[in-house]
Structure formats: structure tokens, C-alpha cells
Design an enzyme around this catalytic site. Structure first.
Site, PDB file in Angstrom:
ATOM      1  N   HIS A 225      40.164 -13.122 -93.983  1.00  0.00           N
ATOM      2  CA  HIS A 225      40.045 -14.247 -94.917  1.00  0.00           C
ATOM      3  C   HIS A 225      38.959 -15.204 -94.417  1.00  0.00           C
ATOM      4  O   HIS A 225      38.934 -15.539 -93.234  1.00  0.00           O
ATOM      5  CB  HIS A 225      41.398 -14.971 -95.019  1.00  0.00           C
ATOM      6  CG  HIS A 225      41.396 -16.031 -96.067  1.00  0.00           C
ATOM      7  ND1 HIS A 225      41.579 -15.748 -97.406  1.00  0.00           N
ATOM      8  CD2 HIS A 225      41.170 -17.370 -95.992  1.00  0.00           C
ATOM      9  CE1 HIS A 225      41.493 -16.879 -98.094  1.00  0.00           C
ATOM     10  NE2 HIS A 225      41.249 -17.875 -97.260  1.00  0.00           N
TER      11      HIS A 225
ATOM     12  N   ARG B 222      41.167  -1.732-110.995  1.00  0.00           N
ATOM     13  CA  ARG B 222      42.125  -2.819-110.793  1.00  0.00           C
ATOM     14  C   ARG B 222      42.961  -2.999-112.065  1.00  0.00           C
ATOM     15  O   ARG B 222      42.556  -2.631-113.149  1.00  0.00           O
ATOM     16  CB  ARG B 222      41.384  -4.101-110.439  1.00  0.00           C
ATOM     17  CG  ARG B 222      40.422  -4.616-111.490  1.00  0.00           C
ATOM     18  CD  ARG B 222      39.667  -5.764-110.871  1.00  0.00           C
ATOM     19  NE  ARG B 222      38.875  -6.539-111.795  1.00  0.00           N
ATOM     20  CZ  ARG B 222      37.590  -6.330-112.017  1.00  0.00           C
ATOM     21  NH1 ARG B 222      36.964  -5.317-111.444  1.00  0.00           N
ATOM     22  NH2 ARG B 222      36.914  -7.131-112.825  1.00  0.00           N
TER      23      ARG B 222
ATOM     24  N   GLY C  59      30.875  -4.846 -98.973  1.00  0.00           N
ATOM     25  CA  GLY C  59      31.419  -4.022 -97.896  1.00  0.00           C
ATOM     26  C   GLY C  59      30.700  -4.143 -96.564  1.00  0.00           C
ATOM     27  O   GLY C  59      30.704  -3.203 -95.772  1.00  0.00           O
ATOM     28  N   THR C  60      30.152  -5.325 -96.275  1.00  0.00           N
ATOM     29  CA  THR C  60      29.505  -5.452 -94.960  1.00  0.00           C
ATOM     30  C   THR C  60      30.549  -5.426 -93.844  1.00  0.00           C
ATOM     31  O   THR C  60      30.270  -4.943 -92.743  1.00  0.00           O
ATOM     32  CB  THR C  60      28.618  -6.715 -94.845  1.00  0.00           C
ATOM     33  OG1 THR C  60      29.419  -7.880 -94.976  1.00  0.00           O
ATOM     34  CG2 THR C  60      27.515  -6.714 -95.888  1.00  0.00           C
ATOM     35  N   ASN C  61      31.747  -5.930 -94.117  1.00  0.00           N
ATOM     36  CA  ASN C  61      32.807  -5.820 -93.100  1.00  0.00           C
ATOM     37  C   ASN C  61      33.248  -4.371 -92.924  1.00  0.00           C
ATOM     38  O   ASN C  61      33.539  -3.941 -91.806  1.00  0.00           O
ATOM     39  CB  ASN C  61      34.003  -6.704 -93.463  1.00  0.00           C
ATOM     40  CG  ASN C  61      33.807  -8.143 -93.032  1.00  0.00           C
ATOM     41  OD1 ASN C  61      33.820  -8.435 -91.838  1.00  0.00           O
ATOM     42  ND2 ASN C  61      33.595  -9.027 -93.991  1.00  0.00           N
TER      43      ASN C  61
ATOM     44  N   ASN D  25      44.290  -8.203 -93.414  1.00  0.00           N
ATOM     45  CA  ASN D  25      43.243  -8.721 -94.301  1.00  0.00           C
ATOM     46  C   ASN D  25      42.350  -9.661 -93.502  1.00  0.00           C
ATOM     47  O   ASN D  25      42.793 -10.262 -92.522  1.00  0.00           O
ATOM     48  CB  ASN D  25      43.907  -9.502 -95.445  1.00  0.00           C
ATOM     49  CG  ASN D  25      42.894 -10.135 -96.378  1.00  0.00           C
ATOM     50  OD1 ASN D  25      41.928  -9.480 -96.822  1.00  0.00           O
ATOM     51  ND2 ASN D  25      43.084 -11.400 -96.703  1.00  0.00           N
TER      52      ASN D  25
ATOM     53  N   ILE E  26      45.464  -8.306-105.873  1.00  0.00           N
ATOM     54  CA  ILE E  26      46.704  -8.692-105.187  1.00  0.00           C
ATOM     55  C   ILE E  26      47.616  -7.465-105.165  1.00  0.00           C
ATOM     56  O   ILE E  26      47.893  -6.874-106.214  1.00  0.00           O
ATOM     57  CB  ILE E  26      47.413  -9.846-105.935  1.00  0.00           C
ATOM     58  CG1 ILE E  26      46.467 -11.040-106.135  1.00  0.00           C
ATOM     59  CG2 ILE E  26      48.696 -10.251-105.209  1.00  0.00           C
ATOM     60  CD1 ILE E  26      46.014 -11.715-104.875  1.00  0.00           C
TER      61      ILE E  26
END
Ligand code: GRF
Length: 187
Positions: free
Chosen positions: A103, A59, A12-14, A101, A86
Site C-alpha cells: 500500500h 474484474r 506492474g513495476t512491483n 498487499n 477487492i
């Protein structure tokens, strides 16, 4: 004030970058109202540390329908920040134009099924690519096929390894993600 929901699967650095750039005003007029993880991960800890509402939805085949139940109706943007499940086509269509998103490559190259995490960087080194980068794009039912919002490239040198690429890509991601979010929010 626009409401953002962030989906995470990893460190989770973004996500952290999004929280920091909201706090420092680089992303304007927005708040993260909910963080959803599809597995135990450090991204969830970041949510807790930041006192943001968070939920773990395991998930699996029911993920998208469970997710639909927890996303507030007034959500303006759903951000996938290192998210590995997904999403079902119906979910993508319901939120069309409101899911993005990040990528770790220059889409449309190195996208699609199996192209995530180190798989991407390994493939780029293997193919002796001269450049790589990151792409922020809209999420549609086709994996990594939605329209690009922002992309930035850098040179791949002879000394690069999959690990150095991963680091370089992350730096590019931290740069373009807040800009892309502002753009989609109409800031
Ligand atoms: C990023 O490289 C992103 O492009 C990919 O997964 C990575 C997530 O990193 N989808 P982090 O969890 O934000 O550190």
C-alpha cells in the site's frame, strides 16, 4: 521451493521487482508460478515476457470465485502488487496469513475504500503531511486493515507534489517488498 501467485492491475513495476529479486537471489527459495490480472494491463505483458503462466480474469462480482479456481493448491503466498479489485471475505479467510498487499502510504493512515493510486498522494499533499511511505501488510476482509509486515517512511518536503510522492513511494516499495516477502516465506 515456495510458490507465489502475483495479482496485478497496472504497470506492474512491483511485479517486475519481485521477478528480478527472485532472479538475483534477494528473494530465496521461491518462484512465481502464476500471474493473474483483473484487466488488460502491462503487468500481463511482463508475465508473458518472463514466460510465466498468466491469466486474465475480468474484474467484477465473480472475480474471487474465478480466482479460487485457478490458484494452485500448493500456493504458499499470494502477493497483491498494484492490484485494484477487492477480494471477497471468504477468499481472504481461506488464504488467511498467506495473502499480502503493498500500500502506498503509512497504514493505518490513508487506507480503506477509495484510498488507492493518486488518491492517496493527493490526500497526503492536501493534508500537508510531513511524512509518507509504504506498507506491506496481510490482507484480511477489512480493506487495508490487516497486520503490517513492514513499513518504511520518508519525509514529505514543501516541494513535493502528488507526482513526486508517487515516485518516492515506488522507490520505497521496491526496497521493502522483497524483504517483506522473504519474511513471510520464513527466509
Ligand atoms: C503501487 O504504488 C502500490 O502501492 C499500489 O499501486 C502501485 C502499483 O504500481 N497498490 P506498479 O503497478 O507496481 O508499478
Amino acid at each position: 521451493m515456495k510458490n507465489i501467485v502475483v495479482l496485478v492491475s497496472g504497470s506492474g513495476t512491483n511485479l517486475q521487482r519481485i521477478l528480478d529479486t527472485i532472479d538475483n537471489g534477494e528473494i530465496q527459495n521461491a518462484k512465481v508460478s502464476l500471474i493473474v490480472a483483473d484487466r488488460e494491463c502491462y503487468g500481463l505483458e511482463r508475465a508473458k515476457n518472463h514466460h510465466i503462466e498468466n491469466v486474465l480474469i475480468p474484474r467484477g462480482k465473480n472475480f474471487s470465485s474465478e480466482l479460487s479456481k485457478v490458484i494452485p493448491e500448493n500456493t504458499d503466498l499470494i502477493v497483491l502488487a498494484g492490484f485494484l479489485s477487492i477480494l471477497k471475505p471468504e477468499f481472504c479467510e481461506n488464504w488467511n496469513g498467506k495473502i499480502i498487499n503493498i500500500h502506498p502510504a503509512l497504514l493505518p493512515k490513508y487506507g480503506g475504500k477509495g484510498m488507492w493510486g493518486m488518491n492517496v498522494h493527493n490526500a497526503i499533499i492536501e493534508a500537508k503531511e510531513k511524512e509518507s511511505g509504504a506498507t506491506v501488510h496481510f490482507v484480511t476482509p477489512g480493506i487495508d486493515e490487516g497486520q503490517a509486515i513492514l513499513q518504511k517512511s520518508f519525509e514529505v518536503t514543501e516541494n513535493d507534489t502528488p507526482e513526486t510522492l508517487a515516485q518516492k513511494v515506488h522507490l520505497v516499495e521496491y526496497e521493502i517488498f522483497p524483504i517483506a516477502i522473504n519474511k513471510v516465506l520464513g527466509n
